[in-house]
Design a protein around this motif. Structure first.
Motif, PDB file in Angstrom:
ATOM      1  N   ILE A   1     -16.378  40.564 119.949  1.00  0.00           N
ATOM      2  CA  ILE A   1     -16.866  41.877 120.396  1.00  0.00           C
ATOM      3  C   ILE A   1     -18.012  42.372 119.512  1.00  0.00           C
ATOM      4  CG2 ILE A   1     -16.256  44.295 120.806  1.00  0.00           C
ATOM      5  CD1 ILE A   1     -13.436  43.229 121.641  1.00  0.00           C
ATOM      6  N   PRO A   2     -17.819  42.479 118.188  1.00  0.00           N
ATOM      7  CA  PRO A   2     -18.970  42.919 117.372  1.00  0.00           C
ATOM      8  C   PRO A   2     -20.115  41.908 117.371  1.00  0.00           C
ATOM      9  CG  PRO A   2     -17.102  42.349 115.966  1.00  0.00           C
ATOM     10  CD  PRO A   2     -16.614  42.300 117.376  1.00  0.00           C
ATOM     11  N   VAL A   3     -19.784  40.628 117.492  1.00  0.00           N
ATOM     12  CA  VAL A   3     -20.837  39.609 117.555  1.00  0.00           C
ATOM     13  C   VAL A   3     -21.675  39.810 118.813  1.00  0.00           C
ATOM     14  CG1 VAL A   3     -21.287  37.126 117.795  1.00  0.00           C
ATOM     15  CG2 VAL A   3     -19.598  37.931 116.141  1.00  0.00           C
ATOM     16  N   LEU A   4     -21.025  40.085 119.932  1.00  0.00           N
ATOM     17  CA  LEU A   4     -21.755  40.321 121.181  1.00  0.00           C
ATOM     18  C   LEU A   4     -22.697  41.517 121.049  1.00  0.00           C
ATOM     19  CD1 LEU A   4     -22.350  39.718 124.148  1.00  0.00           C
ATOM     20  CD2 LEU A   4     -20.351  41.116 124.738  1.00  0.00           C
ATOM     21  N   VAL A   5     -22.224  42.580 120.466  1.00  0.00           N
ATOM     22  CA  VAL A   5     -23.072  43.764 120.258  1.00  0.00           C
ATOM     23  C   VAL A   5     -24.280  43.390 119.413  1.00  0.00           C
ATOM     24  CG1 VAL A   5     -23.174  46.066 119.203  1.00  0.00           C
ATOM     25  CG2 VAL A   5     -21.163  45.386 120.549  1.00  0.00           C
ATOM     26  N   TYR A   6     -24.050  42.635 118.350  1.00  0.00           N
ATOM     27  CA  TYR A   6     -25.141  42.215 117.468  1.00  0.00           C
ATOM     28  C   TYR A   6     -26.110  41.280 118.201  1.00  0.00           C
ATOM     29  CZ  TYR A   6     -27.524  40.688 113.244  1.00  0.00           C
ATOM     30  OH  TYR A   6     -28.479  40.424 112.288  1.00  0.00           O
ATOM     31  N   LEU A   7     -25.565  40.355 119.004  1.00  0.00           N
ATOM     32  CA  LEU A   7     -26.423  39.442 119.771  1.00  0.00           C
ATOM     33  C   LEU A   7     -27.340  40.203 120.715  1.00  0.00           C
ATOM     34  CD1 LEU A   7     -23.996  36.565 120.863  1.00  0.00           C
ATOM     35  CD2 LEU A   7     -25.645  36.551 118.994  1.00  0.00           C
ATOM     36  N   LEU A   8     -26.764  41.183 121.394  1.00  0.00           N
ATOM     37  CA  LEU A   8     -27.559  41.972 122.338  1.00  0.00           C
ATOM     38  C   LEU A   8     -28.668  42.738 121.616  1.00  0.00           C
ATOM     39  CD1 LEU A   8     -24.707  43.222 124.680  1.00  0.00           C
ATOM     40  CD2 LEU A   8     -26.406  41.423 125.146  1.00  0.00           C
ATOM     41  N   ALA A   9     -28.392  43.166 120.394  1.00  0.00           N
ATOM     42  CA  ALA A   9     -29.414  43.870 119.619  1.00  0.00           C
ATOM     43  C   ALA A   9     -30.499  42.914 119.122  1.00  0.00           C
ATOM     44  CB  ALA A   9     -28.768  44.594 118.441  1.00  0.00           C
TER      45      ALA A   9
ATOM     46  N   LYS B   1     -33.958  32.809 122.259  1.00  0.00           N
ATOM     47  CA  LYS B   1     -33.695  33.965 123.109  1.00  0.00           C
ATOM     48  C   LYS B   1     -32.911  33.544 124.354  1.00  0.00           C
ATOM     49  CE  LYS B   1     -36.139  37.978 124.745  1.00  0.00           C
ATOM     50  NZ  LYS B   1     -37.463  38.599 124.782  1.00  0.00           N
ATOM     51  N   SER B   2     -33.323  32.442 124.974  1.00  0.00           N
ATOM     52  CA  SER B   2     -32.600  31.929 126.144  1.00  0.00           C
ATOM     53  C   SER B   2     -31.170  31.568 125.772  1.00  0.00           C
ATOM     54  CB  SER B   2     -33.305  30.700 126.715  1.00  0.00           C
ATOM     55  OG  SER B   2     -34.590  31.049 127.166  1.00  0.00           O
ATOM     56  N   TYR B   3     -31.010  30.916 124.637  1.00  0.00           N
ATOM     57  CA  TYR B   3     -29.673  30.556 124.163  1.00  0.00           C
ATOM     58  C   TYR B   3     -28.820  31.814 123.968  1.00  0.00           C
ATOM     59  CZ  TYR B   3     -25.961  29.353 120.917  1.00  0.00           C
ATOM     60  OH  TYR B   3     -24.736  29.241 120.303  1.00  0.00           O
ATOM     61  N   LEU B   4     -29.372  32.828 123.325  1.00  0.00           N
ATOM     62  CA  LEU B   4     -28.629  34.067 123.076  1.00  0.00           C
ATOM     63  C   LEU B   4     -28.233  34.751 124.381  1.00  0.00           C
ATOM     64  CD1 LEU B   4     -30.521  35.623 120.019  1.00  0.00           C
ATOM     65  CD2 LEU B   4     -28.367  34.342 120.024  1.00  0.00           C
ATOM     66  N   LEU B   5     -29.112  34.701 125.367  1.00  0.00           N
ATOM     67  CA  LEU B   5     -28.792  35.302 126.666  1.00  0.00           C
ATOM     68  C   LEU B   5     -27.635  34.574 127.355  1.00  0.00           C
ATOM     69  CD1 LEU B   5     -32.371  36.088 128.010  1.00  0.00           C
ATOM     70  CD2 LEU B   5     -30.592  37.741 127.402  1.00  0.00           C
ATOM     71  N   VAL B   6     -27.701  33.252 127.372  1.00  0.00           N
ATOM     72  CA  VAL B   6     -26.624  32.466 127.994  1.00  0.00           C
ATOM     73  C   VAL B   6     -25.317  32.687 127.240  1.00  0.00           C
ATOM     74  CG1 VAL B   6     -25.807  30.120 128.493  1.00  0.00           C
ATOM     75  CG2 VAL B   6     -28.181  30.748 128.978  1.00  0.00           C
TER      76      VAL B   6
ATOM     77  N   SER C   1     -21.892  34.449 128.653  1.00  0.00           N
ATOM     78  CA  SER C   1     -20.652  33.672 128.577  1.00  0.00           C
ATOM     79  C   SER C   1     -19.565  34.428 127.821  1.00  0.00           C
ATOM     80  CB  SER C   1     -20.911  32.329 127.888  1.00  0.00           C
ATOM     81  OG  SER C   1     -21.903  31.618 128.572  1.00  0.00           O
ATOM     82  N   ILE C   2     -19.929  35.011 126.697  1.00  0.00           N
ATOM     83  CA  ILE C   2     -18.966  35.791 125.914  1.00  0.00           C
ATOM     84  C   ILE C   2     -18.487  36.990 126.729  1.00  0.00           C
ATOM     85  CG2 ILE C   2     -18.738  37.328 123.921  1.00  0.00           C
ATOM     86  CD1 ILE C   2     -20.470  35.366 122.334  1.00  0.00           C
ATOM     87  N   SER C   3     -19.410  37.647 127.411  1.00  0.00           N
ATOM     88  CA  SER C   3     -19.041  38.820 128.218  1.00  0.00           C
ATOM     89  C   SER C   3     -18.032  38.452 129.298  1.00  0.00           C
ATOM     90  CB  SER C   3     -20.278  39.445 128.856  1.00  0.00           C
ATOM     91  OG  SER C   3     -21.165  39.902 127.870  1.00  0.00           O
ATOM     92  N   ILE C   4     -18.288  37.356 129.990  1.00  0.00           N
ATOM     93  CA  ILE C   4     -17.360  36.902 131.035  1.00  0.00           C
ATOM     94  C   ILE C   4     -15.999  36.585 130.418  1.00  0.00           C
ATOM     95  CG2 ILE C   4     -16.870  35.011 132.654  1.00  0.00           C
ATOM     96  CD1 ILE C   4     -19.965  34.912 133.141  1.00  0.00           C
ATOM     97  N   SER C   5     -16.015  35.888 129.310  1.00  0.00           N
ATOM     98  CA  SER C   5     -14.765  35.528 128.646  1.00  0.00           C
ATOM     99  C   SER C   5     -13.992  36.766 128.203  1.00  0.00           C
ATOM    100  CB  SER C   5     -15.047  34.632 127.436  1.00  0.00           C
ATOM    101  OG  SER C   5     -13.838  34.191 126.870  1.00  0.00           O
ATOM    102  N   LEU C   6     -14.698  37.754 127.678  1.00  0.00           N
ATOM    103  CA  LEU C   6     -14.029  38.982 127.224  1.00  0.00           C
ATOM    104  C   LEU C   6     -13.419  39.755 128.391  1.00  0.00           C
ATOM    105  CD1 LEU C   6     -16.448  40.179 124.410  1.00  0.00           C
ATOM    106  CD2 LEU C   6     -14.128  39.258 124.133  1.00  0.00           C
ATOM    107  N   VAL C   7     -14.038  39.695 129.560  1.00  0.00           N
ATOM    108  CA  VAL C   7     -13.440  40.330 130.746  1.00  0.00           C
ATOM    109  C   VAL C   7     -12.132  39.626 131.092  1.00  0.00           C
ATOM    110  CG1 VAL C   7     -13.711  40.738 133.229  1.00  0.00           C
ATOM    111  CG2 VAL C   7     -15.593  41.254 131.664  1.00  0.00           C
ATOM    112  N   PHE C   8     -12.158  38.285 131.139  1.00  0.00           N
ATOM    113  CA  PHE C   8     -10.924  37.527 131.386  1.00  0.00           C
ATOM    114  C   PHE C   8      -9.860  37.875 130.339  1.00  0.00           C
ATOM    115  CE2 PHE C   8     -13.545  33.926 133.436  1.00  0.00           C
ATOM    116  CZ  PHE C   8     -13.260  34.357 134.721  1.00  0.00           C
ATOM    117  N   ASP C   9     -10.284  37.919 129.082  1.00  0.00           N
ATOM    118  CA  ASP C   9      -9.353  38.212 127.987  1.00  0.00           C
ATOM    119  C   ASP C   9      -8.740  39.597 128.121  1.00  0.00           C
ATOM    120  OD1 ASP C   9      -9.872  35.737 126.834  1.00  0.00           O
ATOM    121  OD2 ASP C   9     -11.421  36.535 125.508  1.00  0.00           O
TER     122      ASP C   9
END
Length: 125
Positions: free
Chosen positions: A76-84, A94-99, A103-111
């Protein structure tokens, strides 16, 4: 306590899309090594290791249950930092960070759904 390495045995017994998704998440996190010169990449890899240890600990305690989603809390905090950090990243990174972020966002929804169901079921009707 369960042997944490049996996690993978139980993982492959799940519907086929689940081990494929987990493998994809592992690969995309480990791909951060290819950008090791970037501090964000080292953070991604470290959070992956912490999350993996947390997952193995949860599995050893609870087995293959929906509570395993708590193992991704470090994301969760890593995702916030990645988006920033994504807007200022170089093209390939940048492309890697977006993918990775998607992916993390989708996984966190499942979680979130899984953990909610786990505690809802334990609480009763």
């Amino acid at each position: 306590m369960r042997n944490p390495f049996k996690f993978f045995v139980e993982l492959v017994r799940q519907p086929v899309w689940i081990p494929i998704w987990v493998l994809f998440l592992m690969i995309i996190h480990i791909a951060s090594v290819g950008f090791w010169h970037e501090p964000v990449a080292r953070l991604i890899f470290a959070s992956f290791l912490v999350s993996a240890m947390l997952m193995m600990g949860l599995y050893a305690r609870f087995g293959f249950r929906k509570i395993l989603g708590l193992g991704h809390i470090p994301w969760i905090p890593v995702l916030v930092y990645l988006l920033a950090q994504t807007p200022t990243a170089e093209a390939t990174f940048k492309s890697y960070l977006l993918v990775l972020s998607v992916s993390i966002s989708i996984s966190l929804v499942f979680d979130a759904i899984d953990v909610w169901e786990y505690f809802k079921k334990r609480r009763g009707p």
